[in-house]
Design a protein around this motif. Structure first.
Motif, PDB file in Angstrom:
ATOM      1  N   LYS A  54       0.810  -1.218   0.000  1.00 41.89           N
ATOM      2  CA  LYS A  54       0.000   0.000   0.000  1.00 41.89           C
ATOM      3  C   LYS A  54       0.843   1.268   0.000  1.00 41.89           C
ATOM      4  N   ASP A  55       0.226   2.316  -0.476  1.00 44.19           N
ATOM      5  CA  ASP A  55       0.786   3.661  -0.485  1.00 44.19           C
ATOM      6  C   ASP A  55       2.151   3.732  -1.169  1.00 44.19           C
ATOM      7  N   PRO A  56       2.259   3.313  -2.437  1.00 42.36           N
ATOM      8  CA  PRO A  56       3.552   3.357  -3.122  1.00 42.36           C
ATOM      9  C   PRO A  56       3.929   4.768  -3.584  1.00 42.36           C
ATOM     10  N   VAL A  57       5.230   5.014  -3.623  1.00 41.30           N
ATOM     11  CA  VAL A  57       5.791   6.221  -4.210  1.00 41.30           C
ATOM     12  C   VAL A  57       6.234   5.876  -5.622  1.00 41.30           C
ATOM     13  N   HIS A  58       5.810   6.648  -6.605  1.00 39.10           N
ATOM     14  CA  HIS A  58       6.164   6.392  -7.995  1.00 39.10           C
ATOM     15  C   HIS A  58       7.186   7.431  -8.461  1.00 39.10           C
ATOM     16  N   ILE A  59       8.327   6.944  -8.923  1.00 38.02           N
ATOM     17  CA  ILE A  59       9.374   7.852  -9.389  1.00 38.02           C
ATOM     18  C   ILE A  59       9.993   7.313 -10.682  1.00 38.02           C
ATOM     19  N   THR A  60      10.640   8.193 -11.422  1.00 40.73           N
ATOM     20  CA  THR A  60      11.373   7.799 -12.628  1.00 40.73           C
ATOM     21  C   THR A  60      12.485   8.806 -12.843  1.00 40.73           C
ATOM     22  N   ILE A  61      13.267   8.595 -13.896  1.00 36.90           N
ATOM     23  CA  ILE A  61      14.366   9.496 -14.216  1.00 36.90           C
ATOM     24  C   ILE A  61      14.430   9.672 -15.729  1.00 36.90           C
ATOM     25  N   ILE A  62      14.740  10.885 -16.166  1.00 35.58           N
ATOM     26  CA  ILE A  62      14.853  11.180 -17.593  1.00 35.58           C
ATOM     27  C   ILE A  62      16.168  11.898 -17.855  1.00 35.58           C
ATOM     28  N   ARG A  63      16.504  12.031 -19.141  1.00 36.95           N
ATOM     29  CA  ARG A  63      17.776  12.629 -19.537  1.00 36.95           C
ATOM     30  C   ARG A  63      17.569  13.470 -20.786  1.00 36.95           C
ATOM     31  N   GLU A  64      18.406  14.454 -20.976  1.00 39.36           N
ATOM     32  CA  GLU A  64      18.326  15.294 -22.174  1.00 39.36           C
ATOM     33  C   GLU A  64      18.357  14.383 -23.403  1.00 39.36           C
ATOM     34  N   PRO A  65      17.362  14.487 -24.305  1.00 40.53           N
ATOM     35  CA  PRO A  65      17.165  13.494 -25.366  1.00 40.53           C
ATOM     36  C   PRO A  65      18.371  13.235 -26.261  1.00 40.53           C
ATOM     37  N   SER A  66      19.095  14.282 -26.687  1.00 40.16           N
ATOM     38  CA  SER A  66      20.225  14.043 -27.591  1.00 40.16           C
ATOM     39  C   SER A  66      21.353  13.304 -26.883  1.00 40.16           C
ATOM     40  N   ALA A  67      21.583  13.619 -25.602  1.00 40.78           N
ATOM     41  CA  ALA A  67      22.614  12.908 -24.839  1.00 40.78           C
ATOM     42  C   ALA A  67      22.205  11.453 -24.612  1.00 40.78           C
ATOM     43  N   GLN A  68      20.899  11.234 -24.346  1.00 44.74           N
ATOM     44  CA  GLN A  68      20.418   9.868 -24.150  1.00 44.74           C
ATOM     45  C   GLN A  68      20.514   9.061 -25.445  1.00 44.74           C
ATOM     46  N   LEU A  69      20.216   9.688 -26.565  1.00 47.77           N
ATOM     47  CA  LEU A  69      20.303   9.009 -27.858  1.00 47.77           C
ATOM     48  C   LEU A  69      21.742   8.597 -28.162  1.00 47.77           C
ATOM     49  N   GLU A  70      22.676   9.489 -27.926  1.00 48.73           N
ATOM     50  CA  GLU A  70      24.086   9.157 -28.196  1.00 48.73           C
ATOM     51  C   GLU A  70      24.556   8.013 -27.310  1.00 48.73           C
ATOM     52  N   SER A  71      24.145   8.033 -26.040  1.00 52.18           N
ATOM     53  CA  SER A  71      24.524   6.952 -25.127  1.00 52.18           C
ATOM     54  C   SER A  71      23.933   5.621 -25.575  1.00 52.18           C
ATOM     55  N   ALA A  72      22.648   5.629 -25.973  1.00 50.51           N
ATOM     56  CA  ALA A  72      22.005   4.402 -26.454  1.00 50.51           C
ATOM     57  C   ALA A  72      22.646   3.914 -27.749  1.00 50.51           C
ATOM     58  N   PHE A  73      22.997   4.842 -28.629  1.00 47.85           N
ATOM     59  CA  PHE A  73      23.621   4.497 -29.909  1.00 47.85           C
ATOM     60  C   PHE A  73      24.927   3.732 -29.676  1.00 47.85           C
ATOM     61  N   MET A  74      25.711   4.194 -28.723  1.00 50.34           N
ATOM     62  CA  MET A  74      26.983   3.533 -28.420  1.00 50.34           C
ATOM     63  C   MET A  74      26.763   2.218 -27.668  1.00 50.34           C
ATOM     64  N   PHE A  75      25.878   2.232 -26.696  1.00 53.22           N
ATOM     65  CA  PHE A  75      25.697   1.057 -25.848  1.00 53.22           C
ATOM     66  C   PHE A  75      25.108  -0.123 -26.614  1.00 53.22           C
ATOM     67  N   PHE A  76      24.140   0.147 -27.464  1.00 51.86           N
ATOM     68  CA  PHE A  76      23.474  -0.917 -28.216  1.00 51.86           C
ATOM     69  C   PHE A  76      24.120  -1.182 -29.583  1.00 51.86           C
ATOM     70  N   HIS A  77      25.263  -0.581 -29.810  1.00 52.84           N
ATOM     71  CA  HIS A  77      26.075  -0.844 -31.015  1.00 52.84           C
ATOM     72  C   HIS A  77      25.305  -0.571 -32.310  1.00 52.84           C
ATOM     73  N   PHE A  78      24.598   0.546 -32.344  1.00 55.80           N
ATOM     74  CA  PHE A  78      23.904   0.912 -33.575  1.00 55.80           C
ATOM     75  C   PHE A  78      24.884   1.261 -34.696  1.00 55.80           C
ATOM     76  N   GLY A  79      26.114   1.551 -34.319  1.00 53.32           N
ATOM     77  CA  GLY A  79      27.102   1.916 -35.312  1.00 53.32           C
ATOM     78  C   GLY A  79      27.358   0.830 -36.346  1.00 53.32           C
ATOM     79  N   LYS A  80      27.047  -0.416 -35.992  1.00 53.14           N
ATOM     80  CA  LYS A  80      27.255  -1.506 -36.953  1.00 53.14           C
ATOM     81  C   LYS A  80      26.299  -1.407 -38.142  1.00 53.14           C
ATOM     82  N   TYR A  81      25.220  -0.634 -37.987  1.00 56.50           N
ATOM     83  CA  TYR A  81      24.278  -0.429 -39.094  1.00 56.50           C
ATOM     84  C   TYR A  81      24.632   0.794 -39.936  1.00 56.50           C
TER      85      TYR A  81
END
Length: 317
Positions: free
Chosen positions: A207-234
């Motif tokens: 009961k009585d949960p606290v709901h939280i999340t976290i976000i990041r500046e979109p272009s910085a998040q995209l670059e991080s995801a691009f590197m982490f998930f190896h999109f460069g191979k495409y």
């Protein structure tokens, strides 16, 4: 305090060091022999202050001046400024005592009860795993229960899944609950990668949960995801002579396989419940943001991590 002023005529007469007098005497004897050979004119000032009556040579005077300078420095640091313990440590001696006796701010525990149920919706490449570990440490400290998947093995991630009312069958049972007794699968802490669905999440949280999340500046998040998930191979940008990520963002439609991945296309909103077909629907996007604004007790921001943690600590007490 009156500053010390060096007086060569008076202070040098007060040197009481026996070895120094001996050294001066020996040097004076040697100097006399040399003077007989060189016949230094009697009227030549030796001190440099116009004092022709001084019995000391120029070398002896230089030595004494250096010695006296050292004595002055010792006086400055040890007599004039006794609060300094050493040349390398300008910390007052009573600093530790003052700090120990100082009044520190205290929290009125009677007015603050630590929150017992936390739903943390992770988002990809936003610093969410770091935050998840901090929340789990909070849970360990307060002896809380955690949602953990069956067969977790080396991966602590649940996967980017769509939760439903049967999802709890993939969870390890809480302590002292029989496996398969799903109605009693109730937990305190949720820190896994899933798509946001508040109605389903609340069915297996206490009961009585606290709901939280976290976000990041979109272009910085995209670059991080691009590197982490190896999109460069495409992206074959060798001929163009530019880095793969730069080539991708300059012309995403040219690299459809990389552009079509959810991880590289508005991934944060997808994690927060927005469907892919609505990515370009401004009306639905605005409604989703408004709903999240009502649902979330706190949205942390990666670029303001420290400040976000302060707000989180206040929320959790």
């Amino acid at each position: 305090m009156v500053p010390y002023v060096f007086d060569p005529n008076n202070d040098l007469a007060q040197i009481n060091d026996v070895s120094m007098r001996s050294t001066i005497k020996k040097k004076s004897g040697n100097q006399k022999k040399e003077n007989k050979k060189t016949k230094t004119p009697s009227n030549q000032p030796i001190w440099g202050y116009g004092d022709t009556s001084s019995p000391l040579t120029a070398d002896q005077c230089s030595f004494v001046v250096v010695l006296t300078s050292c004595m002055i420095l010792c006086c400055v640091f040890y007599n004039v400024s006794p609060q300094y313990e050493s040349f390398a440590s300008p910390i007052p001696r009573d600093y530790t005592a003052r700090l120990r006796n100082s009044q520190r701010p205290t929290i009125d525990v009677s007015k603050c009860s630590p929150r017992q149920t936390i739903v943390f919706l992770k988002t990809h490449k936003t610093g969410s795993t770091t935050l998840a570990r901090l929340i789990e440490l909070y849970g360990y400290k307060h002896s809380l229960t955690f949602v953990r998947k069956i067969g977790e093995g080396r991966s602590i991630h649940f996967g980017n899944r769509n939760l439903n009312y049967k999802s709890r069958k993939m969870f390890l049972p809480p302590p002292n609950v029989t496996k398969g007794d799903y109605s009693n699968y109730k937990y305190n802490i949720f820190t896994l990668h899933v798509r946001y669905n508040r109605a389903v999440l609340n069915t297996f949280m206490k009961k009585d949960p606290v709901h939280i999340t976290i976000i990041r500046e979109p272009s910085a998040q995209l670059e991080s995801a691009f590197m982490f998930f190896h999109f460069g191979k495409y992206v074959n940008s060798t001929a163009e002579g530019i880095p793969p990520f730069e080539a991708f963002v300059s012309n995403p439609t040219k690299y459809r396989k990389a552009a079509s991945s959810i991880m590289g296309y508005n991934d944060q909103m997808f994690d927060l419940g927005l469907s892919k077909k609505s990515f370009l629907n401004e009306t639905i996007i605005n409604k989703t943001i408004a709903r999240l604004d009502q649902d979330m007790d706190l949205v942390l921001i990666n670029e303001f991590y420290d400040e976000s943690l302060v707000l989180l600590s206040k929320l959790l007490c």
